[in-house]
Design a protein around this motif. Sequence first.
Motif, PDB file in Angstrom:
ATOM      1  N   VAL A  18       0.638  -1.250   0.397  1.00 31.18           N
ATOM      2  CA  VAL A  18      -0.443   0.386   0.131  1.00 31.18           C
ATOM      3  C   VAL A  18       1.508   1.850  -0.541  1.00 31.18           C
ATOM      4  O   VAL A  18       0.107   2.706  -1.043  1.00 31.18           O
ATOM      5  N   LYS A  19       1.968   1.278   1.017  1.00 36.81           N
ATOM      6  CA  LYS A  19       2.830   2.387   0.237  1.00 36.81           C
ATOM      7  C   LYS A  19       3.727   2.558  -0.524  1.00 36.81           C
ATOM      8  O   LYS A  19       3.322   3.514  -1.099  1.00 36.81           O
ATOM      9  N   GLN A  20       3.942   1.239  -1.507  1.00 36.98           N
ATOM     10  CA  GLN A  20       4.390   1.641  -2.623  1.00 36.98           C
ATOM     11  C   GLN A  20       3.722   2.307  -3.764  1.00 36.98           C
ATOM     12  O   GLN A  20       3.980   2.854  -4.884  1.00 36.98           O
ATOM     13  N   TYR A  21       2.217   1.954  -3.514  1.00 31.42           N
ATOM     14  CA  TYR A  21       1.274   2.563  -4.192  1.00 31.42           C
ATOM     15  C   TYR A  21       1.272   3.554  -4.374  1.00 31.42           C
ATOM     16  O   TYR A  21       0.653   4.405  -5.824  1.00 31.42           O
ATOM     17  N   PHE A  22       0.754   4.453  -2.888  1.00 28.56           N
ATOM     18  CA  PHE A  22       0.466   5.321  -2.992  1.00 28.56           C
ATOM     19  C   PHE A  22       2.288   6.381  -3.366  1.00 28.56           C
ATOM     20  O   PHE A  22       1.649   7.567  -3.908  1.00 28.56           O
ATOM     21  N   ASN A  23       3.476   6.344  -2.932  1.00 30.80           N
ATOM     22  CA  ASN A  23       4.207   6.426  -3.744  1.00 30.80           C
ATOM     23  C   ASN A  23       4.463   6.633  -5.047  1.00 30.80           C
ATOM     24  O   ASN A  23       4.630   7.777  -5.663  1.00 30.80           O
ATOM     25  N   LEU A  55      -6.775   5.365   5.317  1.00 31.91           N
ATOM     26  CA  LEU A  55      -7.864   6.774   6.033  1.00 31.91           C
ATOM     27  C   LEU A  55      -7.907   7.520   4.788  1.00 31.91           C
ATOM     28  O   LEU A  55      -6.506   7.767   4.796  1.00 31.91           O
ATOM     29  N   ILE A  56      -8.792   7.947   3.656  1.00 27.46           N
ATOM     30  CA  ILE A  56      -8.740   8.767   3.116  1.00 27.46           C
ATOM     31  C   ILE A  56      -9.795   9.696   3.168  1.00 27.46           C
ATOM     32  O   ILE A  56     -11.059   9.502   2.829  1.00 27.46           O
ATOM     33  N   ASN A  57      -9.653  10.621   3.090  1.00 27.38           N
ATOM     34  CA  ASN A  57     -10.159  12.091   2.991  1.00 27.38           C
ATOM     35  C   ASN A  57     -10.958  11.311   4.169  1.00 27.38           C
ATOM     36  O   ASN A  57     -12.687  12.024   4.428  1.00 27.38           O
ATOM     37  N   GLY A  58     -11.255  10.913   5.580  1.00 30.40           N
ATOM     38  CA  GLY A  58     -11.449  10.544   6.563  1.00 30.40           C
ATOM     39  C   GLY A  58     -12.735   9.018   6.312  1.00 30.40           C
ATOM     40  O   GLY A  58     -13.164   8.363   6.989  1.00 30.40           O
ATOM     41  N   GLU A  59     -12.910   8.292   5.374  1.00 28.00           N
ATOM     42  CA  GLU A  59     -13.244   7.173   5.025  1.00 28.00           C
ATOM     43  C   GLU A  59     -12.264   6.177   5.202  1.00 28.00           C
ATOM     44  O   GLU A  59     -11.432   5.991   5.272  1.00 28.00           O
ATOM     45  N   VAL A  60     -12.702   5.377   5.901  1.00 33.33           N
ATOM     46  CA  VAL A  60     -11.742   4.652   6.489  1.00 33.33           C
ATOM     47  C   VAL A  60     -12.123   2.990   5.509  1.00 33.33           C
ATOM     48  O   VAL A  60     -12.995   2.511   5.251  1.00 33.33           O
ATOM     49  N   PHE A  61     -10.936   2.474   4.610  1.00 32.44           N
ATOM     50  CA  PHE A  61     -10.379   1.541   4.412  1.00 32.44           C
ATOM     51  C   PHE A  61     -10.219  -0.054   5.069  1.00 32.44           C
ATOM     52  O   PHE A  61      -8.714   0.469   5.963  1.00 32.44           O
ATOM     53  N   TYR A  62     -10.401  -0.809   5.339  1.00 33.36           N
ATOM     54  CA  TYR A  62     -10.369  -2.700   5.981  1.00 33.36           C
ATOM     55  C   TYR A  62      -9.502  -3.239   5.380  1.00 33.36           C
ATOM     56  O   TYR A  62      -8.463  -4.241   5.797  1.00 33.36           O
ATOM     57  N   GLN A  63      -9.116  -2.762   4.087  1.00 32.93           N
ATOM     58  CA  GLN A  63      -8.313  -4.103   3.797  1.00 32.93           C
ATOM     59  C   GLN A  63      -8.079  -3.230   1.923  1.00 32.93           C
ATOM     60  O   GLN A  63      -8.072  -2.431   1.446  1.00 32.93           O
ATOM     61  N   VAL A  64      -7.018  -4.465   1.422  1.00 32.92           N
ATOM     62  CA  VAL A  64      -6.358  -3.109   0.404  1.00 32.92           C
ATOM     63  C   VAL A  64      -7.105  -3.707  -0.532  1.00 32.92           C
ATOM     64  O   VAL A  64      -7.815  -4.540  -1.270  1.00 32.92           O
ATOM     65  N   ILE A  66      -7.181  -1.195  -5.223  1.00 32.97           N
ATOM     66  CA  ILE A  66      -6.656  -0.546  -5.148  1.00 32.97           C
ATOM     67  C   ILE A  66      -7.988   0.651  -5.621  1.00 32.97           C
ATOM     68  O   ILE A  66      -7.900   1.905  -5.795  1.00 32.97           O
ATOM     69  N   GLU A  67      -9.179  -0.184  -6.343  1.00 37.03           N
ATOM     70  CA  GLU A  67      -9.535  -0.156  -7.394  1.00 37.03           C
ATOM     71  C   GLU A  67     -10.843   1.328  -5.951  1.00 37.03           C
ATOM     72  O   GLU A  67     -11.158   2.507  -6.366  1.00 37.03           O
ATOM     73  N   SER A  68     -11.640   0.756  -4.541  1.00 40.90           N
ATOM     74  CA  SER A  68     -11.931   2.560  -4.408  1.00 40.90           C
ATOM     75  C   SER A  68     -11.142   3.131  -3.588  1.00 40.90           C
ATOM     76  O   SER A  68     -11.194   4.441  -3.685  1.00 40.90           O
ATOM     77  N   PHE A  69      -9.014   2.455  -3.437  1.00 44.63           N
ATOM     78  CA  PHE A  69      -9.042   3.744  -3.188  1.00 44.63           C
ATOM     79  C   PHE A  69      -8.930   4.993  -4.532  1.00 44.63           C
ATOM     80  O   PHE A  69      -8.782   6.353  -4.116  1.00 44.63           O
ATOM     81  N   ASN A  70      -8.733   4.190  -5.767  1.00 45.37           N
ATOM     82  CA  ASN A  70      -9.246   5.734  -6.571  1.00 45.37           C
ATOM     83  C   ASN A  70      -9.659   5.921  -6.791  1.00 45.37           C
ATOM     84  O   ASN A  70     -10.223   7.386  -6.997  1.00 45.37           O
ATOM     85  N   LYS A  71     -11.176   5.450  -6.322  1.00 46.60           N
ATOM     86  CA  LYS A  71     -12.507   6.326  -6.383  1.00 46.60           C
ATOM     87  C   LYS A  71     -12.375   7.119  -5.062  1.00 46.60           C
ATOM     88  O   LYS A  71     -12.551   8.482  -5.279  1.00 46.60           O
ATOM     89  N   ALA A  72     -11.885   6.747  -4.472  1.00 39.80           N
ATOM     90  CA  ALA A  72     -11.418   7.858  -2.954  1.00 39.80           C
ATOM     91  C   ALA A  72     -11.213   8.919  -3.525  1.00 39.80           C
ATOM     92  O   ALA A  72     -11.236  10.023  -2.897  1.00 39.80           O
ATOM     93  N   LEU A  73      -9.604   8.454  -4.181  1.00 41.89           N
ATOM     94  CA  LEU A  73      -8.927   9.389  -4.293  1.00 41.89           C
ATOM     95  C   LEU A  73      -9.842  10.831  -5.720  1.00 41.89           C
ATOM     96  O   LEU A  73      -8.672  11.438  -5.940  1.00 41.89           O
ATOM     97  N   GLY A  74     -10.156   9.975  -6.454  1.00 44.64           N
ATOM     98  CA  GLY A  74     -11.024  10.904  -7.667  1.00 44.64           C
ATOM     99  C   GLY A  74      -9.568  10.388  -9.235  1.00 44.64           C
ATOM    100  O   GLY A  74      -9.313  11.028  -9.988  1.00 44.64           O
TER     101      GLY A  74
END
Length: 76
Positions: A18-23, A55-64, A66-74
């Motif tokens: 996850v850290k590598q993905y965001f980096n 946590l992305i803008n206060g929304e909690v993600f309990y598992q990895v 990536i699709e949900s991360f992308n959606k939350a990040l636009g």
Amino acid sequence: MSEVTIYTQDQCPPCQFVKQYFNEKEIPFTEKNIKNKQFKNELIDLDSFSTPTVLINGEVFYQVDIESFNKALGIH
């Protein structure tokens, strides 16, 4: 800009992923390693008992998820 926090622990391959993905996406994040008791208590307060918890803008993600991360990040 999105606010991203990642709760991690040592020897956690999914945490490293996850850290590598965001980096790679050049998305800044705050890492909170739960070996710090305060961060561990914050994680429990989120009703989470595993890492990585993201946590992305206060929304909690309990598992990895990536699709949900992308959606939350636009990211499309």
